[in-house]
Motif scaffolding. Sequence first.
Motif, PDB file in Angstrom:
ATOM      1  N   GLN A   1      -5.600   8.117 -11.399  1.00 33.45           N
ATOM      2  CA  GLN A   1      -4.200   8.193 -11.820  1.00 33.45           C
ATOM      3  C   GLN A   1      -3.351   7.157 -11.101  1.00 33.45           C
ATOM      4  O   GLN A   1      -2.441   6.565 -11.693  1.00 33.45           O
ATOM      5  CB  GLN A   1      -3.657   9.597 -11.571  1.00 33.45           C
ATOM      6  CG  GLN A   1      -4.246  10.666 -12.487  1.00 33.45           C
ATOM      7  CD  GLN A   1      -3.832  12.070 -12.082  1.00 33.45           C
ATOM      8  OE1 GLN A   1      -3.655  12.357 -10.895  1.00 33.45           O
ATOM      9  NE2 GLN A   1      -3.688  12.953 -13.069  1.00 33.45           N
ATOM     10  N   THR A   2      -3.651   6.934  -9.821  1.00 31.10           N
ATOM     11  CA  THR A   2      -2.926   5.904  -9.064  1.00 31.10           C
ATOM     12  C   THR A   2      -3.146   4.534  -9.678  1.00 31.10           C
ATOM     13  O   THR A   2      -2.219   3.739  -9.819  1.00 31.10           O
ATOM     14  CB  THR A   2      -3.388   5.900  -7.597  1.00 31.10           C
ATOM     15  OG1 THR A   2      -3.136   7.183  -7.022  1.00 31.10           O
ATOM     16  CG2 THR A   2      -2.654   4.834  -6.799  1.00 31.10           C
ATOM     17  N   LEU A   3      -4.399   4.272 -10.050  1.00 33.11           N
ATOM     18  CA  LEU A   3      -4.709   2.980 -10.661  1.00 33.11           C
ATOM     19  C   LEU A   3      -3.995   2.815 -11.996  1.00 33.11           C
ATOM     20  O   LEU A   3      -3.376   1.770 -12.244  1.00 33.11           O
ATOM     21  CB  LEU A   3      -6.221   2.855 -10.853  1.00 33.11           C
ATOM     22  CG  LEU A   3      -6.710   1.628 -11.639  1.00 33.11           C
ATOM     23  CD1 LEU A   3      -6.335   0.345 -10.922  1.00 33.11           C
ATOM     24  CD2 LEU A   3      -8.217   1.697 -11.865  1.00 33.11           C
ATOM     25  N   ILE A   4      -4.064   3.842 -12.855  1.00 35.45           N
ATOM     26  CA  ILE A   4      -3.535   3.727 -14.215  1.00 35.45           C
ATOM     27  C   ILE A   4      -2.011   3.696 -14.238  1.00 35.45           C
ATOM     28  O   ILE A   4      -1.401   2.861 -14.931  1.00 35.45           O
ATOM     29  CB  ILE A   4      -4.059   4.883 -15.093  1.00 35.45           C
ATOM     30  CG1 ILE A   4      -5.585   4.760 -15.263  1.00 35.45           C
ATOM     31  CG2 ILE A   4      -3.374   4.864 -16.463  1.00 35.45           C
ATOM     32  CD1 ILE A   4      -6.204   5.926 -16.013  1.00 35.45           C
ATOM     33  N   TYR A   5      -1.382   4.586 -13.463  1.00 31.41           N
ATOM     34  CA  TYR A   5       0.069   4.758 -13.574  1.00 31.41           C
ATOM     35  C   TYR A   5       0.867   3.922 -12.567  1.00 31.41           C
ATOM     36  O   TYR A   5       2.069   3.706 -12.777  1.00 31.41           O
ATOM     37  CB  TYR A   5       0.437   6.233 -13.400  1.00 31.41           C
ATOM     38  CG  TYR A   5      -0.148   7.112 -14.476  1.00 31.41           C
ATOM     39  CD1 TYR A   5       0.249   6.983 -15.808  1.00 31.41           C
ATOM     40  CD2 TYR A   5      -1.108   8.071 -14.174  1.00 31.41           C
ATOM     41  CE1 TYR A   5      -0.291   7.785 -16.804  1.00 31.41           C
ATOM     42  CE2 TYR A   5      -1.653   8.886 -15.155  1.00 31.41           C
ATOM     43  CZ  TYR A   5      -1.245   8.726 -16.465  1.00 31.41           C
ATOM     44  OH  TYR A   5      -1.781   9.519 -17.449  1.00 31.41           O
ATOM     45  N   VAL A   6       0.227   3.465 -11.493  1.00 33.20           N
ATOM     46  CA  VAL A   6       0.962   2.733 -10.460  1.00 33.20           C
ATOM     47  C   VAL A   6       0.517   1.274 -10.376  1.00 33.20           C
ATOM     48  O   VAL A   6       1.350   0.359 -10.431  1.00 33.20           O
ATOM     49  CB  VAL A   6       0.778   3.416  -9.081  1.00 33.20           C
ATOM     50  CG1 VAL A   6       1.510   2.616  -7.991  1.00 33.20           C
ATOM     51  CG2 VAL A   6       1.296   4.836  -9.120  1.00 33.20           C
ATOM     52  N   ILE A   7      -0.793   1.055 -10.273  1.00 33.80           N
ATOM     53  CA  ILE A   7      -1.293  -0.303 -10.026  1.00 33.80           C
ATOM     54  C   ILE A   7      -1.344  -1.130 -11.309  1.00 33.80           C
ATOM     55  O   ILE A   7      -0.911  -2.295 -11.324  1.00 33.80           O
ATOM     56  CB  ILE A   7      -2.680  -0.243  -9.364  1.00 33.80           C
ATOM     57  CG1 ILE A   7      -2.619   0.566  -8.070  1.00 33.80           C
ATOM     58  CG2 ILE A   7      -3.192  -1.650  -9.082  1.00 33.80           C
ATOM     59  CD1 ILE A   7      -1.696  -0.008  -7.029  1.00 33.80           C
ATOM     60  N   VAL A   8      -1.864  -0.556 -12.391  1.00 29.67           N
ATOM     61  CA  VAL A   8      -2.053  -1.324 -13.627  1.00 29.67           C
ATOM     62  C   VAL A   8      -0.749  -1.912 -14.169  1.00 29.67           C
ATOM     63  O   VAL A   8      -0.726  -3.065 -14.597  1.00 29.67           O
ATOM     64  CB  VAL A   8      -2.757  -0.456 -14.694  1.00 29.67           C
ATOM     65  CG1 VAL A   8      -2.677  -1.116 -16.069  1.00 29.67           C
ATOM     66  CG2 VAL A   8      -4.220  -0.253 -14.304  1.00 29.67           C
TER      67      VAL A   8
ATOM     68  N   ARG B   1       0.817  -1.210   0.000  1.00 27.22           N
ATOM     69  CA  ARG B   1       0.000   0.000   0.000  1.00 27.22           C
ATOM     70  C   ARG B   1       0.858   1.270   0.000  1.00 27.22           C
ATOM     71  O   ARG B   1       0.339   2.360  -0.263  1.00 27.22           O
ATOM     72  CB  ARG B   1      -0.941  -0.003   1.199  1.00 27.22           C
ATOM     73  CG  ARG B   1      -2.038  -1.068   1.105  1.00 27.22           C
ATOM     74  CD  ARG B   1      -3.022  -0.977   2.248  1.00 27.22           C
ATOM     75  NE  ARG B   1      -4.091  -1.946   2.104  1.00 27.22           N
ATOM     76  CZ  ARG B   1      -5.217  -1.720   1.433  1.00 27.22           C
ATOM     77  NH1 ARG B   1      -5.397  -0.549   0.854  1.00 27.22           N
ATOM     78  NH2 ARG B   1      -6.148  -2.646   1.353  1.00 27.22           N
ATOM     79  N   GLU B   2       2.120   1.125   0.310  1.00 31.65           N
ATOM     80  CA  GLU B   2       3.005   2.281   0.280  1.00 31.65           C
ATOM     81  C   GLU B   2       3.077   2.890  -1.118  1.00 31.65           C
ATOM     82  O   GLU B   2       3.323   4.100  -1.259  1.00 31.65           O
ATOM     83  CB  GLU B   2       4.415   1.888   0.747  1.00 31.65           C
ATOM     84  CG  GLU B   2       4.547   1.616   2.240  1.00 31.65           C
ATOM     85  CD  GLU B   2       4.013   0.244   2.637  1.00 31.65           C
ATOM     86  OE1 GLU B   2       3.966  -0.041   3.844  1.00 31.65           O
ATOM     87  OE2 GLU B   2       3.649  -0.533   1.724  1.00 31.65           O
ATOM     88  N   LEU B   3       2.856   2.089  -2.125  1.00 28.39           N
ATOM     89  CA  LEU B   3       2.853   2.613  -3.493  1.00 28.39           C
ATOM     90  C   LEU B   3       1.694   3.581  -3.696  1.00 28.39           C
ATOM     91  O   LEU B   3       1.847   4.621  -4.341  1.00 28.39           O
ATOM     92  CB  LEU B   3       2.769   1.461  -4.497  1.00 28.39           C
ATOM     93  CG  LEU B   3       3.960   0.511  -4.552  1.00 28.39           C
ATOM     94  CD1 LEU B   3       3.692  -0.620  -5.534  1.00 28.39           C
ATOM     95  CD2 LEU B   3       5.226   1.260  -4.944  1.00 28.39           C
ATOM     96  N   ASP B   4       0.534   3.250  -3.144  1.00 29.52           N
ATOM     97  CA  ASP B   4      -0.614   4.146  -3.235  1.00 29.52           C
ATOM     98  C   ASP B   4      -0.333   5.451  -2.491  1.00 29.52           C
ATOM     99  O   ASP B   4      -0.646   6.546  -2.988  1.00 29.52           O
ATOM    100  CB  ASP B   4      -1.848   3.478  -2.632  1.00 29.52           C
ATOM    101  CG  ASP B   4      -2.211   2.183  -3.329  1.00 29.52           C
ATOM    102  OD1 ASP B   4      -1.315   1.331  -3.495  1.00 29.52           O
ATOM    103  OD2 ASP B   4      -3.380   2.015  -3.710  1.00 29.52           O
ATOM    104  N   GLU B   5       0.258   5.327  -1.309  1.00 27.31           N
ATOM    105  CA  GLU B   5       0.544   6.514  -0.502  1.00 27.31           C
ATOM    106  C   GLU B   5       1.557   7.411  -1.200  1.00 27.31           C
ATOM    107  O   GLU B   5       1.429   8.647  -1.188  1.00 27.31           O
ATOM    108  CB  GLU B   5       1.053   6.086   0.873  1.00 27.31           C
ATOM    109  CG  GLU B   5       0.025   5.289   1.676  1.00 27.31           C
ATOM    110  CD  GLU B   5       0.615   4.669   2.925  1.00 27.31           C
ATOM    111  OE1 GLU B   5       1.837   4.859   3.153  1.00 27.31           O
ATOM    112  OE2 GLU B   5      -0.126   3.991   3.661  1.00 27.31           O
ATOM    113  N   ALA B   6       2.564   6.804  -1.822  1.00 27.69           N
ATOM    114  CA  ALA B   6       3.564   7.596  -2.539  1.00 27.69           C
ATOM    115  C   ALA B   6       2.929   8.315  -3.729  1.00 27.69           C
ATOM    116  O   ALA B   6       3.277   9.465  -4.033  1.00 27.69           O
ATOM    117  CB  ALA B   6       4.699   6.683  -3.012  1.00 27.69           C
ATOM    118  N   ALA B   7       1.987   7.640  -4.401  1.00 28.98           N
ATOM    119  CA  ALA B   7       1.313   8.268  -5.534  1.00 28.98           C
ATOM    120  C   ALA B   7       0.473   9.452  -5.076  1.00 28.98           C
ATOM    121  O   ALA B   7       0.419  10.491  -5.760  1.00 28.98           O
ATOM    122  CB  ALA B   7       0.434   7.243  -6.244  1.00 28.98           C
TER     123      ALA B   7
END
Length: 286
Positions: A190-197, A175-181
Motif C-alpha cells: 500500500q505504501t508503494l502504490i499510494y505513496v511512492i508510485v 523516508r518520512e513519507l514511508d514512516e507516515a504511511a
Amino acid sequence: MNRVGNLSLNAAIRYGLLIVIGVFLIYPLLWMIGSSFKENIDIFGTLAILPPQGRGTLENFKSAWQIKSDHILPYYFGNTMKFLIPKTIFTIVSSTLTAYVVARKKFAGKKFVFTAIIVTLLMPELAFRIPLYLLFRDVGLLNTYAALYVQDIFAAGTCSFFIFMEIQFMRSIPRELDEAAVIDGCNDLQTLIYVIVPILKPIIITVGLLCFMWGMNDFQGPLIYLRNPDKMVMSMILKQQLDGDTMVVYGKLFAASFMALLPMIAIFFAGSRYFVDGVANSGGKE
C-alpha cells in the motif's frame, strides 16, 4: 550595458549551437520521410529532402501498406503489439517492485543484490541470448511471443537499467513519507502504490517509453525466438525488404518505416508532456 551585451551574445551562441546540432539530428529523419515520396533513382543522387518537382509519388505508401501478398503492414504492427504491450507492462511492474525493495528496505545481502544489478547492467544483452534460447527451447516457449517478454516478469535482461534508474530516483524521496504511511496503517504494498508510485510517475513514464521504443526496434530477439512467418514483427518485415534477389525499392522501405514510426512518435509526445511536468514538480522536493 557591456554585461548585458555579453549575456545576449552568449545566449545567441548557445542557441545557435543548439539549432545547428538539432538540424543535424533531425535531418536523417526528414530525409527518410522525404525519400518515402521519391523514386529509387531520386533517392541517393542528392541530399535534398523533397523529391524533384513533379516527380513525387504515393506509390511507395501503397506498396508499403500491402507489404506482402498475404498480409498488410498493420498485421505486422499488430504482431509487434502482442509482445510489446505485455513487455512494457511487466517491465514497469517488476522494475518498480524490485527498485522499491532495494532502495527502501533493509535485508541481508542488499549490497550484493545492488552489485548484481550493476554487473548485469554492464553486461551486453547478447550474453543472455544463448542461455535464454536453451531455456525457452526446453520449456516450449520458442516460436511464441511469450519468449520476448517472460524474462521481464522477473526483472531480468534490460530491466536492470530501469531498476537502477528507479533506485536513484527513489533515493531523492524522503523516508518520512514511508514512516507516515506506516503510522496510517499502510503495509509495504500500500505504501508503494499510494505513496511512492505517484511520486515515481515521471520515471515510470520514462521506463515505459524507453521499453516501448527499444522493444519496437528489437530485431535480434524476434529473429532468434520466432520462426513462423505469420508471427513476424515490424523489425523483421522491414529487414526482409532488404533481402532477396530483386532490386530493393528503398522508397517502399522508407514509407513502411515512416508509417511504423508514427505510433512511436505519438506515444513519445503524449508521454513526454507528463515526463517534463513530473520532473519539474515531483521527486519529493518542496
